[in-house]
Every structure is written in C-alpha cells, then in structure tokens.
Design an enzyme around this catalytic site. Structure first.
Site, PDB file in Angstrom:
ATOM      1  N   ASN A   7       0.870  -1.171   0.000  1.00 14.08           N
ATOM      2  CA  ASN A   7       0.000   0.000   0.000  1.00 14.08           C
ATOM      3  C   ASN A   7       0.909   1.223   0.000  1.00 14.08           C
ATOM      4  O   ASN A   7       1.484   1.573   1.027  1.00 14.08           O
ATOM      5  CB  ASN A   7      -0.891  -0.026   1.239  1.00 14.08           C
ATOM      6  CG  ASN A   7      -1.881   1.130   1.259  1.00 14.08           C
ATOM      7  OD1 ASN A   7      -1.831   2.025   0.426  1.00 14.08           O
ATOM      8  ND2 ASN A   7      -2.772   1.104   2.234  1.00 14.08           N
ATOM      9  N   ARG A  88      -2.332  -2.148  -3.616  1.00 16.66           N
ATOM     10  CA  ARG A  88      -3.593  -1.458  -3.418  1.00 16.66           C
ATOM     11  C   ARG A  88      -3.606  -0.222  -4.319  1.00 16.66           C
ATOM     12  O   ARG A  88      -2.651   0.560  -4.315  1.00 16.66           O
ATOM     13  CB  ARG A  88      -3.694  -1.009  -1.965  1.00 16.66           C
ATOM     14  CG  ARG A  88      -4.936  -0.214  -1.737  1.00 16.66           C
ATOM     15  CD  ARG A  88      -4.847   0.622  -0.517  1.00 16.66           C
ATOM     16  NE  ARG A  88      -6.153   1.216  -0.267  1.00 16.66           N
ATOM     17  CZ  ARG A  88      -6.334   2.244   0.541  1.00 16.66           C
ATOM     18  NH1 ARG A  88      -5.334   2.756   1.193  1.00 16.66           N
ATOM     19  NH2 ARG A  88      -7.531   2.732   0.710  1.00 16.66           N
ATOM     20  N   HIS A 177     -13.035   1.542   0.096  1.00 15.76           N
ATOM     21  CA  HIS A 177     -12.902   0.471   1.107  1.00 15.76           C
ATOM     22  C   HIS A 177     -13.418  -0.869   0.583  1.00 15.76           C
ATOM     23  O   HIS A 177     -13.748  -1.756   1.366  1.00 15.76           O
ATOM     24  CB  HIS A 177     -13.710   0.780   2.391  1.00 15.76           C
ATOM     25  CG  HIS A 177     -13.173   1.919   3.214  1.00 15.76           C
ATOM     26  ND1 HIS A 177     -14.013   2.771   3.897  1.00 15.76           N
ATOM     27  CD2 HIS A 177     -11.925   2.337   3.477  1.00 15.76           C
ATOM     28  CE1 HIS A 177     -13.287   3.675   4.550  1.00 15.76           C
ATOM     29  NE2 HIS A 177     -12.011   3.429   4.295  1.00 15.76           N
ATOM     30  N   ARG A 238     -13.373  14.141   8.223  1.00 12.13           N
ATOM     31  CA  ARG A 238     -14.255  14.437   7.080  1.00 12.13           C
ATOM     32  C   ARG A 238     -15.709  14.572   7.526  1.00 12.13           C
ATOM     33  O   ARG A 238     -16.153  13.850   8.413  1.00 12.13           O
ATOM     34  CB  ARG A 238     -14.160  13.312   6.038  1.00 12.13           C
ATOM     35  CG  ARG A 238     -12.868  13.343   5.249  1.00 12.13           C
ATOM     36  CD  ARG A 238     -12.761  12.131   4.334  1.00 12.13           C
ATOM     37  NE  ARG A 238     -11.554  11.387   4.641  1.00 12.13           N
ATOM     38  CZ  ARG A 238     -11.325  10.130   4.264  1.00 12.13           C
ATOM     39  NH1 ARG A 238     -12.229   9.461   3.577  1.00 12.13           N
ATOM     40  NH2 ARG A 238     -10.199   9.542   4.583  1.00 12.13           N
ATOM     41  N   GLU A 381      -7.230  -6.418   4.494  1.00 11.12           N
ATOM     42  CA  GLU A 381      -7.154  -6.081   3.070  1.00 11.12           C
ATOM     43  C   GLU A 381      -5.954  -6.770   2.411  1.00 11.12           C
ATOM     44  O   GLU A 381      -6.010  -7.153   1.248  1.00 11.12           O
ATOM     45  CB  GLU A 381      -7.070  -4.557   2.908  1.00 11.12           C
ATOM     46  CG  GLU A 381      -8.409  -3.900   3.254  1.00 11.12           C
ATOM     47  CD  GLU A 381      -8.319  -2.450   3.684  1.00 11.12           C
ATOM     48  OE1 GLU A 381      -7.828  -2.200   4.811  1.00 11.12           O
ATOM     49  OE2 GLU A 381      -8.730  -1.567   2.924  1.00 11.12           O
TER      50      GLU A 381
END
Ligand code: ADP
Length: 394
Positions: A7, A88, A177, A238, A381
């Site tokens: 990643n 990723r 996601h 956010r 992941e």
C-alpha cells in the site's frame, strides 16, 4: 509461495510478506517519511521488530531497502522466493471491476483515472513502478478500492444531477474500502454458516475513514462513500454528507476559495470539527468520560448517521442476516459499537454488552436471541490483495 502486499502512499509504503496459500504473515512493516529527511523504516517478523532511521529519497530506494532487508534479516534466502506483488490502488473508475495483472495499458488506465483520486492514484503508481523495476520478473497485480462496488445498480450509483455530468466527467458514486467490505462480508457469511451467495450483510468499516456497505449475495448493492471518500458518514476529519449549498455560503462568508472550503470538509470536520479536540476516537471517548459536551455531540452524530445508513441498507437488502463492525474504531471501540447498536434495536438486533467488550478479534457480539447477528470482524485487506495476486498470477 511468497507474495508481497503493498500500500503505497505519497510519502509512505506499507507492506506485508505473506506465505500463500496458507495466508500466513511472514513479515510486515512500513516505510514512513519517504522523500522527507529522517525516513523511518520499520519491519516486524516473528517476535523481532527492526527500526532504522535513514534518509530514503524516493520509493525506488524504499523498495530496494525492503528487498535487501528481507535477505539481510534472513526472512527470505533469495528474491526468487517472491512470486508476486499485489498493490492497493485507490481508484479504478468504471474500467476495473476486478483486480488485474499490471501491464503498460493498466498503468495508463490508472493514470487516466488519477483525476478522480489525485492524492492517491499517483502515489500508488509510484509504488507499482518501483516494484516493477526492482522485481521485473514477478507478476504485479492491482487491487482497487472501488472494484467491489462496481456491481451497484445505476439507481444506487447515479446522482440526481444533469445526466451529462456522468457521461462527460464520470460523476457518479464509486465507493471505497471495497477490499475491506469484500473480506469482511465473506468472513461474516462463514461465521453465520451461510453460503455468501445467500447472505445479506451490512458492513460498517469505521476507522479514520468510514464507510458502510450493503452486500447482497456477495455483491455490493450500495455504499456510503460517493464520488469521493468525503461522502456518507462523519469521519475522523471528514464531514460526510452535508447540504452542498453550505460550500458556497461559507466560501462567501469566510472569503475562502472552493478548494479551501472543501479542504476544511476533508481535514477540519467530522470528529475534529465538532469536538474541537481531536480526530482520534480514543481522545474523544476519554473526553466523553469527562462529560465534554462537544465530544459527546461528535460521537453521537457519527453514530446517528451510521444507524440511519444501517436502516436504509436493511430496507435496500430486504432484511439482513448480519451487521459487521471493522477497522480501527469498529474493531476496538466497544463504546462506538454500543451507541450505534442502541439506535438500531428496532431492526431486531440485540447487543450482548459483555461480548461487546471484546477488542480486535473475531466475535459474535449479539445475544443468542438476536434476530440479526452483530459481528466484530478485524479487516484484512492484505490477504485479499495476496489472494488476488495468486489467482491472477496463475
Ligand atoms: P485508517 O482509516 O487510517 O486506516 P484505522 O482503521 O486505523 O484508520 O482507524 C483509526 C481509528 O481507530 C482512530 O480513531 C483510533 O483512535 C481508533 N482506534 C484504534 N485503536 C483503538 C482502541 N484500542 N480503542 C479505540 N479506538 C481505537
């Protein structure tokens, strides 16, 4: 067979070396502050943790250092043992509905959708290029955060805006996601003993970023993030969904550009914005204990919106077998799970307050009587990235 799951961010590179198909993590780590002075290289394997502070000017150097560490520390004997690298990639646009083997045309396509993820895709590509240079003979695979959501119907993914915004510019809900939602929904089906094809699952991925996903028969039918990861639930920094007219209003009142206002919605809102204290859930729950009103508002607001989305997805799915909690907060903050579950009881969920004290490991946290199972499932992941790399490398 050994696979590296990667990643890459703009100044960081996270990695895991996995033994496949047994899915065992052999080593993992992160390179931070790439391109900034005093970069930090951390690698863990077995009980050993190796940390080095050294200037790492770019991702190429970071990858070379990682590979020489793997040999130097005796984690692998030769680089030939590494048979694939999975990366990723945040945005795959509408082009990528599944992971793909990387070639020049894939790199070009990832560049083309960079417009939709200007902070992430270019960084992901830097990692891809660095590994392709360092390990030219192994299969490299791209795994997209958006791909799992490509099964959404237009009724779910279109916005009610001029249609040509979609045809001209690709304005639609993409969702993110996806790798996490896929992993968790598959594990959930296993935990409740139902074939994934027959299971109706709601996944709540609650970390710094937050998104929910309705998964019907293994397919995403709706998700809370949108055209960008700013949409949906309030997050660490956010805002989640707001009335878009606020953007123009604040821009005029505060004499700020649209970019500045959007930046505040991305970086200064959510937990941080409402609590005026922190974006970190641990700090907030500590403040909640002290009775801090704004922190209570911040966690309650997030929980309310999560509950609202769960209700909507329950209807969209036509009922549901399990609701899952994952990611940093979903896995660890039993307080957040509790206040969310207290708001969704009408659906027929019954949280077991004792089981809910579990942190960071798979657990059924509902009572035996609960009509809908509540599940705590740590996301993974990297394992999905490694599986896809093996599958596409064949
Ligand atoms: P990201 O979206 O950056 O991957 P994570 O999934 O790592 O984020 O989630 C980070 C959040 O998880 C932070 O708000 C952090 O406070 C929270 N978190 C991590 N560990 C715990 C814990 N033990 N208890 C409560 N919250 C935790």
């Amino acid at each position: 067979m050994k696979i590296i799951a990667v990643n890459a961010g703009s100044s960081s590179l996270k990695f895991q070396l996995l033994e496949m198909p047994v899915e065992k993590v052999i080593a993992s780590g992160v390179v931070e502050r790439i391109g900034i002075n005093d970069s930090i290289f951390t690698i863990k394997y077995g009980d050993i943790r190796d940390k080095e502070i050294i200037d790492i000017p770019n991702h190429q150097v970071a990858v070379k250092m990682l590979l020489s560490k793997l040999i130097g520390l005796g984690i692998v004997n030769t680089l030939d043992e590494i048979e694939g690298v999975g990366h990723r990639v945040v945005h795959g646009g509408e082009r990528f509905k599944d992971s793909v083997k990387i070639d020049d045309s894939v790199i070009q396509a990832i560049e083309e959708v960079s417009e939709l993820a200007p902070l992430h895709n270019p960084a992901n590509l830097t990692g891809i290029r660095a590994f392709m240079e360092a390990l030219p003979n192994v299969v490299e695979v791209a795994v997209f955060d958006t791909a799992f959501h490509q099964t959404m119907d237009p009724v779910a993914f279109m916005y009610s805006v001029p249609y040509e915004w979609y045809t001209k510019y690709g304005v639609r809900k993409y969702g993110f996601h996806g790798t996490s939602h896929k992993y968790v929904s598959e594990r959930a089906a296993q935990m409740i003993g139902k074939p994934v094809e027959d299971a109706k699952i709601i996944v709540c991925h609650i970390g710094n970023g937050v998104s929910l996903c309705a998964v019907d028969g293994g397919k995403s039918i709706d998700t809370s993030m949108g055209f960008t990861p700013l949409a949906g639930i309030p997050m660490g920094t956010r805002s989640g969904d707001i009335d878009p007219a606020i953007v123009q209003f604040i821009s005029q009142k505060e004499n700020k550009s649209l970019d500045e206002v959007i930046n505040e919605l991305n970086k200064k809102s959510g937990y941080l914005g409402l609590s005026e204290l922190s974006s970190d859930s641990r700090d907030l729950w500590e403040a909640v204990e002290r009775g801090d009103k704004k922190s209570i508002l911040a966690v309650e607001k997030q929980a309310k919106i999560i509950a609202d989305y769960i209700g909507a997805y329950f209807l969209a799915l036509g009922g549901c077998d399990a609701i899952c909690f994952t990611a940093g907060i979903g896995e660890n903050a039993s307080e957040t799970r509790r206040i969310v579950c207290d708001k969704i009881k009408a659906l027929g969920t019954d949280l077991d307050y004792n089981r809910n004290l579990t942190r960071g490991k798979e657990m059924v946290i509902s009572t035996d009587e609960s009509k809908i199972k509540l599940l705590l499932i740590p996301t993974n992941e990297e394992v999905v990235i490694a599986r896809d790399t093996v599958r596409l490398g064949k």
